[in-house]
Design a protein around this motif. Sequence first.
Motif, PDB file in Angstrom:
ATOM      1  N   SER A 102      32.516  25.490  49.047  1.00  0.00           N
ATOM      2  CA  SER A 102      33.219  25.447  50.318  1.00  0.00           C
ATOM      3  C   SER A 102      33.381  26.852  50.873  1.00  0.00           C
ATOM      4  O   SER A 102      33.334  27.847  50.144  1.00  0.00           O
ATOM      5  CB  SER A 102      34.591  24.779  50.160  1.00  0.00           C
ATOM      6  N   HIS A 103      33.574  26.917  52.154  1.00  0.00           N
ATOM      7  CA  HIS A 103      33.841  28.164  52.863  1.00  0.00           C
ATOM      8  C   HIS A 103      35.298  28.566  52.656  1.00  0.00           C
ATOM      9  O   HIS A 103      36.199  27.722  52.746  1.00  0.00           O
ATOM     10  CB  HIS A 103      33.542  27.964  54.352  1.00  0.00           C
ATOM     11  N   VAL A 104      35.555  29.842  52.384  1.00  0.00           N
ATOM     12  CA  VAL A 104      36.922  30.345  52.252  1.00  0.00           C
ATOM     13  C   VAL A 104      37.328  31.086  53.514  1.00  0.00           C
ATOM     14  O   VAL A 104      38.310  30.739  54.175  1.00  0.00           O
ATOM     15  CB  VAL A 104      37.066  31.260  51.015  1.00  0.00           C
ATOM     16  N   THR A 105      36.558  32.116  53.874  1.00  0.00           N
ATOM     17  CA  THR A 105      36.869  32.891  55.076  1.00  0.00           C
ATOM     18  C   THR A 105      35.718  33.835  55.374  1.00  0.00           C
ATOM     19  O   THR A 105      34.841  34.057  54.524  1.00  0.00           O
ATOM     20  CB  THR A 105      38.172  33.698  54.888  1.00  0.00           C
ATOM     21  N   ASN A 106      35.712  34.386  56.570  1.00  0.00           N
ATOM     22  CA  ASN A 106      34.856  35.518  56.922  1.00  0.00           C
ATOM     23  C   ASN A 106      35.729  36.762  57.032  1.00  0.00           C
ATOM     24  O   ASN A 106      36.856  36.687  57.534  1.00  0.00           O
ATOM     25  CB  ASN A 106      34.148  35.295  58.259  1.00  0.00           C
ATOM     26  N   LEU A 107      35.208  37.893  56.570  1.00  0.00           N
ATOM     27  CA  LEU A 107      35.893  39.173  56.731  1.00  0.00           C
ATOM     28  C   LEU A 107      35.328  39.847  57.972  1.00  0.00           C
ATOM     29  O   LEU A 107      34.126  40.147  58.032  1.00  0.00           O
ATOM     30  CB  LEU A 107      35.699  40.057  55.505  1.00  0.00           C
ATOM     31  N   VAL A 108      36.165  40.082  58.958  1.00  0.00           N
ATOM     32  CA  VAL A 108      35.755  40.621  60.243  1.00  0.00           C
ATOM     33  C   VAL A 108      36.413  41.972  60.459  1.00  0.00           C
ATOM     34  O   VAL A 108      37.604  42.141  60.195  1.00  0.00           O
ATOM     35  CB  VAL A 108      36.132  39.657  61.391  1.00  0.00           C
ATOM     36  N   GLY A 109      35.635  42.949  60.912  1.00  0.00           N
ATOM     37  CA  GLY A 109      36.184  44.266  61.213  1.00  0.00           C
ATOM     38  C   GLY A 109      35.826  45.315  60.192  1.00  0.00           C
ATOM     39  O   GLY A 109      36.040  46.501  60.422  1.00  0.00           O
ATOM     40  N   ILE A 110      35.319  44.892  59.023  1.00  0.00           N
ATOM     41  CA  ILE A 110      34.807  45.825  58.024  1.00  0.00           C
ATOM     42  C   ILE A 110      33.451  45.324  57.545  1.00  0.00           C
ATOM     43  O   ILE A 110      33.185  44.122  57.557  1.00  0.00           O
ATOM     44  CB  ILE A 110      35.761  45.999  56.819  1.00  0.00           C
ATOM     45  N   ASN A 111      32.595  46.245  57.144  1.00  0.00           N
ATOM     46  CA  ASN A 111      31.288  45.893  56.604  1.00  0.00           C
ATOM     47  C   ASN A 111      31.394  45.817  55.090  1.00  0.00           C
ATOM     48  O   ASN A 111      31.107  46.769  54.376  1.00  0.00           O
ATOM     49  CB  ASN A 111      30.240  46.931  57.014  1.00  0.00           C
ATOM     50  N   SER A 112      31.806  44.686  54.593  1.00  0.00           N
ATOM     51  CA  SER A 112      32.093  44.549  53.166  1.00  0.00           C
ATOM     52  C   SER A 112      30.868  44.050  52.417  1.00  0.00           C
ATOM     53  O   SER A 112      30.219  43.083  52.824  1.00  0.00           O
ATOM     54  CB  SER A 112      33.256  43.573  52.975  1.00  0.00           C
ATOM     55  N   PHE A 113      30.565  44.718  51.309  1.00  0.00           N
ATOM     56  CA  PHE A 113      29.413  44.357  50.474  1.00  0.00           C
ATOM     57  C   PHE A 113      29.808  43.385  49.364  1.00  0.00           C
ATOM     58  O   PHE A 113      29.087  42.443  49.064  1.00  0.00           O
ATOM     59  CB  PHE A 113      28.819  45.636  49.871  1.00  0.00           C
ATOM     60  N   SER A 114      30.943  43.607  48.739  1.00  0.00           N
ATOM     61  CA  SER A 114      31.392  42.755  47.645  1.00  0.00           C
ATOM     62  C   SER A 114      32.902  42.916  47.496  1.00  0.00           C
ATOM     63  O   SER A 114      33.522  43.745  48.161  1.00  0.00           O
ATOM     64  CB  SER A 114      30.696  43.131  46.332  1.00  0.00           C
ATOM     65  N   PHE A 115      33.495  42.103  46.628  1.00  0.00           N
ATOM     66  CA  PHE A 115      34.925  42.215  46.388  1.00  0.00           C
ATOM     67  C   PHE A 115      35.207  41.987  44.912  1.00  0.00           C
ATOM     68  O   PHE A 115      34.401  41.419  44.180  1.00  0.00           O
ATOM     69  CB  PHE A 115      35.713  41.207  47.242  1.00  0.00           C
ATOM     70  N   SER A 116      36.381  42.449  44.494  1.00  0.00           N
ATOM     71  CA  SER A 116      36.855  42.228  43.129  1.00  0.00           C
ATOM     72  C   SER A 116      38.156  41.450  43.205  1.00  0.00           C
ATOM     73  O   SER A 116      39.074  41.823  43.936  1.00  0.00           O
ATOM     74  CB  SER A 116      37.085  43.558  42.411  1.00  0.00           C
ATOM     75  N   LEU A 117      38.256  40.385  42.444  1.00  0.00           N
ATOM     76  CA  LEU A 117      39.390  39.482  42.489  1.00  0.00           C
ATOM     77  C   LEU A 117      40.402  39.856  41.415  1.00  0.00           C
ATOM     78  O   LEU A 117      40.047  40.029  40.252  1.00  0.00           O
ATOM     79  CB  LEU A 117      38.911  38.053  42.290  1.00  0.00           C
ATOM     80  N   ALA A 118      41.667  39.980  41.813  1.00  0.00           N
ATOM     81  CA  ALA A 118      42.743  40.246  40.872  1.00  0.00           C
ATOM     82  C   ALA A 118      43.373  38.932  40.425  1.00  0.00           C
ATOM     83  O   ALA A 118      43.208  37.892  41.061  1.00  0.00           O
ATOM     84  CB  ALA A 118      43.796  41.145  41.510  1.00  0.00           C
ATOM     85  N   ALA A 119      44.128  38.979  39.336  1.00  0.00           N
ATOM     86  CA  ALA A 119      44.772  37.779  38.812  1.00  0.00           C
ATOM     87  C   ALA A 119      45.771  37.197  39.804  1.00  0.00           C
ATOM     88  O   ALA A 119      46.040  35.990  39.790  1.00  0.00           O
ATOM     89  CB  ALA A 119      45.468  38.092  37.494  1.00  0.00           C
ATOM     90  N   SER A 120      46.310  38.016  40.687  1.00  0.00           N
ATOM     91  CA  SER A 120      47.268  37.575  41.696  1.00  0.00           C
ATOM     92  C   SER A 120      46.645  36.685  42.755  1.00  0.00           C
ATOM     93  O   SER A 120      47.354  36.003  43.500  1.00  0.00           O
ATOM     94  CB  SER A 120      47.884  38.794  42.393  1.00  0.00           C
ATOM     95  N   GLY A 121      45.321  36.694  42.849  1.00  0.00           N
ATOM     96  CA  GLY A 121      44.628  35.992  43.921  1.00  0.00           C
ATOM     97  C   GLY A 121      44.261  36.889  45.074  1.00  0.00           C
ATOM     98  O   GLY A 121      43.521  36.489  45.981  1.00  0.00           O
ATOM     99  N   ASP A 122      44.779  38.138  45.074  1.00  0.00           N
ATOM    100  CA  ASP A 122      44.330  39.132  46.043  1.00  0.00           C
ATOM    101  C   ASP A 122      42.941  39.626  45.656  1.00  0.00           C
ATOM    102  O   ASP A 122      42.541  39.554  44.487  1.00  0.00           O
ATOM    103  CB  ASP A 122      45.286  40.325  46.089  1.00  0.00           C
ATOM    104  N   ALA A 123      42.214  40.128  46.642  1.00  0.00           N
ATOM    105  CA  ALA A 123      40.901  40.709  46.377  1.00  0.00           C
ATOM    106  C   ALA A 123      40.858  42.116  46.950  1.00  0.00           C
ATOM    107  O   ALA A 123      41.584  42.441  47.900  1.00  0.00           O
ATOM    108  CB  ALA A 123      39.796  39.855  46.992  1.00  0.00           C
ATOM    109  N   TYR A 124      40.005  42.949  46.366  1.00  0.00           N
ATOM    110  CA  TYR A 124      39.861  44.331  46.820  1.00  0.00           C
ATOM    111  C   TYR A 124      38.408  44.587  47.193  1.00  0.00           C
ATOM    112  O   TYR A 124      37.488  44.170  46.482  1.00  0.00           O
ATOM    113  CB  TYR A 124      40.333  45.302  45.735  1.00  0.00           C
ATOM    114  N   THR A 125      38.242  45.274  48.319  1.00  0.00           N
ATOM    115  CA  THR A 125      36.902  45.523  48.825  1.00  0.00           C
ATOM    116  C   THR A 125      36.884  46.845  49.576  1.00  0.00           C
ATOM    117  O   THR A 125      37.933  47.417  49.879  1.00  0.00           O
ATOM    118  CB  THR A 125      36.441  44.379  49.745  1.00  0.00           C
TER     119      THR A 125
END
Length: 299
Positions: free
Chosen positions: A259-282
Amino acid sequence: MRSGTAMRLPLDRPARSLGSRGRKLGVALALGALLASGTAMTLAAPAVAATGDITCPSTACVQVAPGAGSPVAIAPDNAGSAYLAYSGGDLLKLDLATGTLTTITTGLGNLRGVAVADGSAYLTSFDGRLQQVTLATGSRRTLAAGLPSLFGVTRAGSTTYVTDGNGEIVAVPDGGTARVVATGLGFSYGIAFDKAGLAYTADMMTGRILQTNVTTGATRSLVTQSYEPTSISVGDDGLVYFMVAGEVKRVNPATGVQSHVTNLVGINSFSFSLAASGDAYTTGSGNDGLWRIVGLTAR
């Protein structure tokens, strides 16, 4: 469906930026050469955000370290810090509360991946080395060398697992010898494990999201024909998250439903790292630092 969100390969911290030559990635196997040379990849960006998209900056996308440049890999430690690896060979610690950056060590080579566990960072490099750095002291040792170019890295128990440019998962047990445990996986920039000990990789060549039993080497495809997936993480919800250009998607490994989660708009993001909190860093484009995607797994 191919996302139109722009994407740029992360290069380095500000003082050591390698610059971009604007070459588009033709096929996923060519990515290794692009990463080694510091070449950037760009896709056309949409003009406006759609409903459900995350716009950066916003309350859902917060810039946490403008001075962090563009690390090639990010490893949240789930204890208030994230560790950033740079292609110039630097390993930095970021205090997520204050945005303070501290250099752990330098001169680690052409880095590609980082994982953090039990007081150490485990780092892969394009020259085929796997290194361990003690975070408290910055001391380092080489766990394996002479391997194909290494990219993704993670820890499972007392073993470090890496992905290489030959489409393999390589296991490096503590005190042991590196050995190939799975083949035919294509090119994956990352690797993640679930709680059952199954590994997940994202093949940029064929668009497959793969599940691998590292004990038997058996692999099955959860997703096929996903356009050049560049990121792979397993959430605490047991779902597998990945990025297709600037679109975040997830798949249920038990059912194969994606399923689709979201699009990231406004930054050119290559990848992300997921934290245990459910936040992601990119990271975004250029040297605009590190961004927190708030509550990604709850969307």
